[in-house]
Design an enzyme around this catalytic site. Structure first.
Site, mmCIF file in Angstrom:
data_model
loop_
_atom_site.group_PDB
_atom_site.id
_atom_site.type_symbol
_atom_site.label_atom_id
_atom_site.label_comp_id
_atom_site.label_asym_id
_atom_site.label_seq_id
_atom_site.Cartn_x
_atom_site.Cartn_y
_atom_site.Cartn_z
ATOM 1 N N HIS A 135 0.851 -1.187 0.000
ATOM 2 C CA HIS A 135 0.000 0.000 0.000
ATOM 3 C C HIS A 135 0.884 1.235 0.000
ATOM 4 O O HIS A 135 2.066 1.181 0.342
ATOM 5 C CB HIS A 135 -0.990 0.000 1.171
ATOM 6 N N CYS A 136 0.295 2.334 -0.428
ATOM 7 C CA CYS A 136 0.978 3.626 -0.412
ATOM 8 C C CYS A 136 -0.044 4.653 0.060
ATOM 9 O O CYS A 136 -0.908 4.323 0.865
ATOM 10 C CB CYS A 136 1.553 3.953 -1.793
#
Length: 173
Positions: A135-136
């Site tokens: 994830h970012c």
């Protein structure tokens, strides 16, 4: 097909260049790999209107929803990797996430299990693991991370497309 002389380029280079930029070549490569390559993929999409978009190619079965992420976190059945920069990670993170900035991801996933565990203080992921999630902030870098992981053989890796932004919004933080 000869495009004429480009600077001091010979005809062979010009023919090769026209082939590389041809629509059919780009469509073939896009269909064969169906992955998002930031530079090459955008070149192919420029010359081919029917090729899949970056998100479409990467999302096919490899997106984790917010509710799936919550379930995986609750059961501790997740290897969650935050590919944001360290300053973003320090400002706030999803519980259980390990920070591996996108620029370091490829090298990190190729470390020996011992070195990976030493550097990140968690068990190293294996290519057979089906609980690897990237994830970012909003899904762009995690899409790139997913592509890198898939290229390295982590074919069951997925990403949380909503990223930290969706996490904060849903968690009310």
């Amino acid at each position: 097909m000869y495009l004429g002389r480009v600077s001091s380029c010979g005809p062979v280079v010009c023919i090769m260049l026209s082939f590389v930029l041809s629509r059919s070549f780009c469509q073939g490569v896009t269909e064969a790999h169906r992955r998002c390559y930031s530079t090459f993929g955008s070149i192919c999409r420029t010359f081919s209107t029917s090729s899949p978009k970056c998100e479409e190619a990467s999302d096919n079965g490899s997106v984790v929803t917010y509710s799936e992420l919550k379930t995986m976190l609750a059961s501790h059945n997740i290897q969650l990797f935050d590919v944001r920069n360290p300053d973003e990670y320090q400002a706030g993170q999803i519980p259980q996430a390990i920070n591996i900035p996108l620029d370091n991801l490829e090298e990190s996933l190729q470390l020996s299990p011992e070195l990976f565990e030493q550097r990140f203080e968690v068990k190293a992921p294996t290519k057979a693991d089906d609980n690897i999630v990237f994830h970012c902030r909003s899904g762009i870098r995690s899409t790139r991370a997913l592509s890198i992981a898939h290229q390295l053989g982590f074919s069951k890796a997925r990403h949380f497309k909503g990223g930290y932004s969706e996490w904060v919004e849903r968690e009310g933080k």
